[in-house]
Structures are given as C-alpha cells and as structure tokens.
Design a protein around this motif. Structure first.
Motif, mmCIF file in Angstrom:
data_model
loop_
_atom_site.group_PDB
_atom_site.id
_atom_site.type_symbol
_atom_site.label_atom_id
_atom_site.label_comp_id
_atom_site.label_asym_id
_atom_site.label_seq_id
_atom_site.Cartn_x
_atom_site.Cartn_y
_atom_site.Cartn_z
ATOM 1 N N ALA A 40 13.006 -16.649 -17.020
ATOM 2 C CA ALA A 40 13.134 -17.092 -15.755
ATOM 3 C C ALA A 40 13.800 -18.663 -15.753
ATOM 4 N N VAL A 41 14.639 -18.830 -14.903
ATOM 5 C CA VAL A 41 15.313 -20.053 -14.833
ATOM 6 C C VAL A 41 15.479 -20.623 -13.457
ATOM 7 N N SER A 42 15.133 -21.813 -13.184
ATOM 8 C CA SER A 42 14.756 -22.432 -11.849
ATOM 9 C C SER A 42 16.046 -22.666 -11.281
ATOM 10 N N ALA A 49 15.238 -17.393 -11.052
ATOM 11 C CA ALA A 49 16.057 -16.256 -11.128
ATOM 12 C C ALA A 49 15.909 -15.748 -12.627
ATOM 13 N N LEU A 50 15.713 -14.722 -12.647
ATOM 14 C CA LEU A 50 15.676 -13.867 -14.016
ATOM 15 C C LEU A 50 17.285 -13.955 -14.574
ATOM 16 N N GLY A 62 9.254 -15.912 -22.484
ATOM 17 C CA GLY A 62 10.248 -14.761 -22.424
ATOM 18 C C GLY A 62 9.388 -13.482 -22.104
ATOM 19 N N ALA A 63 9.991 -12.577 -21.208
ATOM 20 C CA ALA A 63 9.366 -11.362 -21.182
ATOM 21 C C ALA A 63 10.203 -10.265 -21.729
ATOM 22 N N TRP A 64 9.591 -9.290 -22.331
ATOM 23 C CA TRP A 64 10.425 -8.399 -23.104
ATOM 24 C C TRP A 64 10.363 -7.092 -22.541
ATOM 25 N N ALA A 84 3.986 -11.938 -16.819
ATOM 26 C CA ALA A 84 4.502 -12.269 -17.987
ATOM 27 C C ALA A 84 5.103 -13.560 -18.195
ATOM 28 N N LEU A 85 6.006 -14.176 -17.326
ATOM 29 C CA LEU A 85 6.543 -15.522 -17.330
ATOM 30 C C LEU A 85 5.875 -16.356 -16.715
#
Length: 121
Positions: A40-42, A49-50, A62-64, A84-85
């Motif tokens: 996830a990025v802010s 946003a992923l 991180g989510a896998w 997950a994030l």
C-alpha cells in the motif's frame, strides 16, 4: 555400544529453497518467488493505492498473492488486502488488477470489483 540407523525421511519436513508466504486470496502457502508482493502506497490525501512490488524492496508491510484472477477475486471478496496491510478503508486496487490481467493475458471481472472498491467511501 550398539549404533542404530536412523531412518531418513523420504520428504524433508521443511523446504529449504527460500522463504514461504501465504496467498491472501486462496490462503495456500507457496514460495515467495512464486507470489506477487503487493504494498500500500499513500496518495497523500489519506487514501491508499495498492501497487505490485516487483523488485521486492518497497518499504512497508506486504501482502502476497498468486498472479491469478481467482486468487485476486477471493482477496477482494474476503477484503484481505486491508487486513493484511493493516490499512483502513478500501484502497485503489487498479494497478494490481492491471498487472494480473497483463500476466494472465485476459480481462476479468476483477476490474469491475476494483471500480466498485474505488467508488465506495
């Protein structure tokens, strides 16, 4: 002193090829090299946003995920990315959907789900 032969297992208990991660969609364990790392990025305005971390060096949790449409749909259905994030709200998932579509070579209903996630507050 009597020495006994220890039976050698036919299959080792643990794999030694590398780290093992769990797919957030299907919940199956797989080698990390076979899964996508999603981060996830802010956006700066309080929303996230992923993005797919291809190099594996982006900061944060991180989510896998398997690069498969079924796992992506299952992750959406279970709302697994948020858990997950450890983020609140519904993130923009369009980049992950595009990456999975490009890797599988087909369009999918995941695009509709991503649009639905973005429109929900």
């Amino acid at each position: 002193m009597i020495q006994r032969e220890t039976p050698t297992p036919e299959r080792p208990h643990r794999r030694t090829e590398g780290p093992v991660r769990t797919c957030v969609g299907c919940r199956k364990r797989e080698l990390a090299v076979d899964l996508l790392r999603v981060v996830a990025v802010s956006n700066g305005n309080g929303h996230c946003a992923l993005t797919v971390d291809q190099a594996g060096n982006l900061p944060g949790r991180g989510a896998w995920l398997h690069p498969d449409d079924r796992c992506l749909q299952a992750a959406f259905r279970r709302r697994a990315f948020g858990r997950a994030l450890r983020i609140t709200g519904s993130p923009d998932t369009s980049a992950v959907v595009e990456y999975v579509e490009k890797s599988t070579g087909q369009t999918s209903p995941a695009r509709e789900q991503a649009a639905k996630n973005m429109s929900t507050p």
